[in-house]
Design a protein around this motif. Sequence first.
Motif, PDB file in Angstrom:
ATOM      1  N   GLY A 152       1.133  -0.970  -0.227  1.00  0.00           N
ATOM      2  CA  GLY A 152       0.195   0.215   0.079  1.00  0.00           C
ATOM      3  C   GLY A 152       0.898   1.327   0.210  1.00  0.00           C
ATOM      4  O   GLY A 152       2.173   1.254   0.780  1.00  0.00           O
ATOM      5  N   TYR A 153       0.217   2.091  -0.005  1.00  0.00           N
ATOM      6  CA  TYR A 153       1.212   3.699  -0.171  1.00  0.00           C
ATOM      7  C   TYR A 153       0.151   4.582   0.372  1.00  0.00           C
ATOM      8  O   TYR A 153      -1.435   4.868   0.238  1.00  0.00           O
ATOM      9  CB  TYR A 153       1.294   4.144  -1.985  1.00  0.00           C
ATOM     10  N   SER A 154       0.797   6.007   0.816  1.00  0.00           N
ATOM     11  CA  SER A 154       0.412   6.975   1.804  1.00  0.00           C
ATOM     12  C   SER A 154       0.866   8.156   1.693  1.00  0.00           C
ATOM     13  O   SER A 154       1.906   8.020   0.835  1.00  0.00           O
ATOM     14  CB  SER A 154      -0.332   6.248   3.456  1.00  0.00           C
ATOM     15  N   VAL A 155       0.268   8.944   1.144  1.00  0.00           N
ATOM     16  CA  VAL A 155       0.797  10.267   0.903  1.00  0.00           C
ATOM     17  C   VAL A 155      -0.680  10.822   1.893  1.00  0.00           C
ATOM     18  O   VAL A 155      -1.828  11.108   2.290  1.00  0.00           O
ATOM     19  CB  VAL A 155       0.735  11.008  -0.554  1.00  0.00           C
TER      20      VAL A 155
ATOM     21  N   ILE B  55      -4.649   7.137   1.050  1.00  0.00           N
ATOM     22  CA  ILE B  55      -4.018   5.898   0.851  1.00  0.00           C
ATOM     23  C   ILE B  55      -4.187   5.225  -0.575  1.00  0.00           C
ATOM     24  O   ILE B  55      -5.821   5.266  -1.215  1.00  0.00           O
ATOM     25  CB  ILE B  55      -4.250   5.084   2.002  1.00  0.00           C
ATOM     26  N   TRP B  56      -3.365   3.849  -1.455  1.00  0.00           N
ATOM     27  CA  TRP B  56      -4.484   3.098  -1.816  1.00  0.00           C
ATOM     28  C   TRP B  56      -3.089   2.333  -2.306  1.00  0.00           C
ATOM     29  O   TRP B  56      -2.359   1.917  -2.019  1.00  0.00           O
ATOM     30  CB  TRP B  56      -3.653   3.913  -3.581  1.00  0.00           C
ATOM     31  N   GLY B  57      -3.738   1.349  -3.075  1.00  0.00           N
ATOM     32  CA  GLY B  57      -2.896   0.055  -3.749  1.00  0.00           C
ATOM     33  C   GLY B  57      -3.295  -1.070  -3.237  1.00  0.00           C
ATOM     34  O   GLY B  57      -1.950  -2.329  -3.152  1.00  0.00           O
TER      35      GLY B  57
ATOM     36  N   ASP C 199     -10.119   0.306  -4.067  1.00  0.00           N
ATOM     37  CA  ASP C 199      -8.378  -0.045  -2.936  1.00  0.00           C
ATOM     38  C   ASP C 199      -8.687   1.498  -2.348  1.00  0.00           C
ATOM     39  O   ASP C 199      -7.213   1.734  -1.890  1.00  0.00           O
ATOM     40  CB  ASP C 199      -7.780  -0.835  -3.557  1.00  0.00           C
ATOM     41  N   LYS C 200      -8.918   2.516  -2.508  1.00  0.00           N
ATOM     42  CA  LYS C 200      -9.077   3.844  -2.029  1.00  0.00           C
ATOM     43  C   LYS C 200      -9.246   4.491  -0.686  1.00  0.00           C
ATOM     44  O   LYS C 200     -10.005   4.183  -0.806  1.00  0.00           O
ATOM     45  CB  LYS C 200      -8.872   4.892  -3.745  1.00  0.00           C
TER      46      LYS C 200
ATOM     47  N   GLU D 279     -13.324   2.768   0.488  1.00  0.00           N
ATOM     48  CA  GLU D 279     -14.107   2.110  -0.678  1.00  0.00           C
ATOM     49  C   GLU D 279     -13.470   1.138  -0.115  1.00  0.00           C
ATOM     50  O   GLU D 279     -12.705   0.334   0.829  1.00  0.00           O
ATOM     51  CB  GLU D 279     -13.092   1.966  -1.900  1.00  0.00           C
ATOM     52  N   GLN D 280     -14.122  -0.170  -1.021  1.00  0.00           N
ATOM     53  CA  GLN D 280     -13.829  -1.751  -0.494  1.00  0.00           C
ATOM     54  C   GLN D 280     -13.070  -2.638   0.153  1.00  0.00           C
ATOM     55  O   GLN D 280     -12.838  -3.309   1.342  1.00  0.00           O
ATOM     56  CB  GLN D 280     -14.643  -2.687  -1.023  1.00  0.00           C
ATOM     57  N   ASN D 281     -11.730  -2.387  -0.191  1.00  0.00           N
ATOM     58  CA  ASN D 281     -10.606  -3.199   0.306  1.00  0.00           C
ATOM     59  C   ASN D 281      -9.684  -1.606   0.109  1.00  0.00           C
ATOM     60  O   ASN D 281      -8.595  -2.530   0.933  1.00  0.00           O
ATOM     61  CB  ASN D 281      -9.884  -3.844  -0.196  1.00  0.00           C
ATOM     62  N   ALA D 282      -9.866  -1.020   0.733  1.00  0.00           N
ATOM     63  CA  ALA D 282      -8.858  -0.055   0.407  1.00  0.00           C
ATOM     64  C   ALA D 282      -7.944  -0.402   2.368  1.00  0.00           C
ATOM     65  O   ALA D 282      -6.527   0.065   2.024  1.00  0.00           O
ATOM     66  CB  ALA D 282      -9.258   1.788   0.897  1.00  0.00           C
TER      67      ALA D 282
END
Length: 366
Positions: A228-231, A249-251, A257-258, A285-288
Amino acid sequence: MKKSILLLTLMVALGTGATAFAAENDSLTVNGDIRLRFDKQTNYNQPDFNANKYRIRLNLGYKLSPEWSFNTRVVAGDSLFGDAPPNVDDVQISVASLTYKQPDWNATIGRQVFSMFEGLAVSMDDGHTPGDAGYPAAGNRPDGGNAKNFPSLQGAKFQNKIGKTNVTSFYGNLNARTDDGANYNVKGIAAIGPVGAFKVGGMVYTTDSYVSAADVSKYGVKNGSKTGYSVTANTKLFNNYLYTGAEYIWGLADTHDKAYKLIAKTPETKKVGDMQYAVEYRNIEQNALDYNSCTNTARGISMMRTKNINIGDFTYWALSAKRQLTPELTATLFYEKYNPQNHGKTTPSSAQVEDQVYRLQLDYKF
């Protein structure tokens, strides 16, 4: 209920002038806090209920040398919701860590509280700011269950400063608040530093938790190791009167996934009569937020309240107002509003979907 009344009486007595138990000298530091919560919760697919919870934490720190220190935290709490649940008390050691400090870097090893940025991707202690904070998850066993583990990272954390940039790397097992061996390997690195009037940061992290649900392929959910990534960005406005922060976050999954979080709050209370106001918004979102099972909540690297995969995406609003009643005692009013994509009874009966939460919270620090 009797325990809550006794704790409330103790907090009021302490907050109105009694001497609290706290100590500090050159080597030893002892302090802690007591928290009471009175909740009224409405749900989309479960009966509404009122709930009372308490938490007591005792912190002990010992300075072994100018560089080395040991810290531990003992926690007890009653976490079960409902009108008349069985009382559950569980005393646990949620922190037991050794820290080595130098002027520009430090390293901590052991069981430790850990969070990053605005607490969206990694929040090991307080969850989202106005709301769920540091309580073990309720049990679902026929006998009423027992209090789960308090969240912690068991591993190593390394922090160093490069110019004006703070860098944090971490590696270890995440305690996912279950009784049945739910520890997941996590690791990551994050950096945050000033850009003009803002603090801007970024993070990459991985987790190996497994998603166990029959319809994972339908929603494009990854199993096994995920990255995962986060800013993040935050600043203070109006002569430091208003703090604003954001995290995105995303990924962690193939699709849906966001997530992002926005928060604004006035300064922390310092003296008697001070007020702090906060507002928070989340869109997930569902699996973020990574978690090990699509039919449970508060799992995985986030520790935040997620939703069943069938419920779909959801948004969340929270408002809070806190007042400093005495130098040690604060009272906070919360309002939380959830908006899941699918409101109806399309979820398993065990997947409770909150609608609104009203809360009075009392915190006493000693």
